[in-house]
Design a protein around this motif. Sequence first.
Motif, short mmCIF file in Angstrom:
data_model
loop_
_atom_site.label_atom_id
_atom_site.label_comp_id
_atom_site.label_asym_id
_atom_site.label_seq_id
_atom_site.Cartn_x
_atom_site.Cartn_y
_atom_site.Cartn_z
N ARG A 5 -8.57 -0.52 10.15
CA ARG A 5 -9.93 -0.15 9.79
C ARG A 5 -10.96 -0.86 10.66
O ARG A 5 -12.10 -0.42 10.77
CB ARG A 5 -10.19 -0.45 8.32
CG ARG A 5 -10.03 -1.90 7.94
CD ARG A 5 -9.97 -2.10 6.44
NE ARG A 5 -11.16 -1.57 5.76
CZ ARG A 5 -11.30 -1.54 4.45
NH1 ARG A 5 -10.33 -1.96 3.66
NH2 ARG A 5 -12.39 -1.08 3.91
N LYS B 156 -5.19 4.09 9.78
CA LYS B 156 -4.90 5.49 10.07
C LYS B 156 -3.78 5.54 11.11
O LYS B 156 -3.61 4.61 11.90
CB LYS B 156 -6.11 6.21 10.65
CG LYS B 156 -7.32 6.30 9.77
CD LYS B 156 -8.38 7.16 10.47
CE LYS B 156 -9.73 7.04 9.80
NZ LYS B 156 -10.33 5.70 10.04
N THR C 80 -3.82 4.07 2.17
CA THR C 80 -4.83 3.49 1.30
C THR C 80 -4.20 2.65 0.20
O THR C 80 -3.03 2.81 -0.14
CB THR C 80 -5.68 4.59 0.64
OG1 THR C 80 -4.82 5.47 -0.09
CG2 THR C 80 -6.44 5.40 1.66
N THR C 81 -5.00 1.75 -0.37
CA THR C 81 -4.52 0.93 -1.47
C THR C 81 -4.34 1.77 -2.73
O THR C 81 -3.44 1.56 -3.50
CB THR C 81 -5.50 -0.21 -1.77
OG1 THR C 81 -6.81 0.35 -1.96
CG2 THR C 81 -5.56 -1.19 -0.62
N ARG D 94 -8.80 5.83 -1.64
CA ARG D 94 -9.74 4.70 -1.65
C ARG D 94 -9.18 3.53 -0.85
O ARG D 94 -7.98 3.40 -0.67
CB ARG D 94 -10.00 4.24 -3.09
CG ARG D 94 -10.69 5.28 -3.97
CD ARG D 94 -10.78 4.77 -5.39
NE ARG D 94 -11.41 5.76 -6.26
CZ ARG D 94 -12.71 5.83 -6.49
NH1 ARG D 94 -13.51 4.98 -5.91
NH2 ARG D 94 -13.21 6.75 -7.28
N SER D 95 -10.08 2.66 -0.41
CA SER D 95 -9.72 1.40 0.25
C SER D 95 -8.69 1.63 1.36
O SER D 95 -7.57 1.11 1.31
CB SER D 95 -9.18 0.41 -0.78
OG SER D 95 -10.12 0.17 -1.79
N GLU D 96 -9.08 2.38 2.36
CA GLU D 96 -8.16 2.66 3.45
C GLU D 96 -7.81 1.39 4.21
O GLU D 96 -8.66 0.54 4.47
CB GLU D 96 -8.78 3.67 4.41
CG GLU D 96 -7.79 4.10 5.48
CD GLU D 96 -8.43 4.85 6.61
OE1 GLU D 96 -8.01 5.98 6.87
OE2 GLU D 96 -9.38 4.31 7.21
N SER E 54 -3.58 8.78 6.60
CA SER E 54 -4.35 7.66 6.07
C SER E 54 -3.51 6.88 5.08
O SER E 54 -2.88 7.45 4.18
CB SER E 54 -5.61 8.19 5.38
OG SER E 54 -6.32 7.15 4.77
N TYR F 179 0.84 -1.18 0.00
CA TYR F 179 0.00 0.00 0.00
C TYR F 179 0.88 1.24 0.00
O TYR F 179 1.54 1.55 0.99
CB TYR F 179 -0.93 0.00 1.21
CG TYR F 179 -1.73 -1.27 1.30
CD1 TYR F 179 -2.77 -1.52 0.43
CD2 TYR F 179 -1.41 -2.24 2.25
CE1 TYR F 179 -3.50 -2.69 0.49
CE2 TYR F 179 -2.13 -3.41 2.33
CZ TYR F 179 -3.18 -3.63 1.44
OH TYR F 179 -3.88 -4.80 1.51
N TRP G 106 -12.61 8.09 1.95
CA TRP G 106 -11.40 8.74 2.44
C TRP G 106 -10.81 9.67 1.39
O TRP G 106 -9.77 9.41 0.82
CB TRP G 106 -10.40 7.67 2.86
CG TRP G 106 -10.99 6.81 3.90
CD1 TRP G 106 -11.46 5.54 3.73
CD2 TRP G 106 -11.28 7.15 5.24
NE1 TRP G 106 -12.02 5.08 4.89
CE2 TRP G 106 -11.91 6.04 5.83
CE3 TRP G 106 -11.06 8.30 6.00
CZ2 TRP G 106 -12.32 6.04 7.15
CZ3 TRP G 106 -11.48 8.31 7.32
CH2 TRP G 106 -12.10 7.19 7.88
#
Length: 202
Positions: free
Chosen positions: A109, A88, A78-79, A83-85, A76, A40, A198
Amino acid sequence: MKKWLVCILLVSLPCGCAETPHAEHGQELNLYEIRKNHPYQWVEKHHVQLTDQQKNELAQHGIEIGESEETIVYYSMTTRRGRSEVEKAFLAQGEGECGHFKLMVDIERSITIEEIHIIENPADQTGTHCINNDFLEQFIGKDLNSSFEVAKEPGDTRTTPDRIRPIKNAPITSEKIAKELRKWLVISKILKRDYPVWSIEQ
């Protein structure tokens, strides 16, 4: 998702949000270099202004938010961008017997503490660092259903094993860390609920 924090960079990672200092919030961090083989790659900094409703909800959890904390700063992962968190990261900090501490807490998440990284570790009069990994590892895997109560006496953990074993000679620091970590779990839950997409860049 283990140990994605390798080292602290000297400069902040660029993000889509405006380069407003926000230093008054006291939650800014130098960003990190993600492991080269980490799947990620997107890490973004976000600023979210808490609403009165959210602050009231935090108060119901026994969490008081000061004026400097009304704008939440978090990072954050994300992928894909926005998006797709996956998780955090928040700055947990406070004052203890030895001085000011700063920790980075990674929250999945699922609203579970995944990792805690020591950013600033105060030392006592002998030069020994106050916070140790044995203490922090007790919080790994904890969620909002877990106990964050710190034992008052050494024998308490034998009779009540879910209590946190405090740092030796640092009960105040131990309490402050436990409260900070629980606070960020609650805030993470609120952010997940109120901002499911996100893409916030405030």
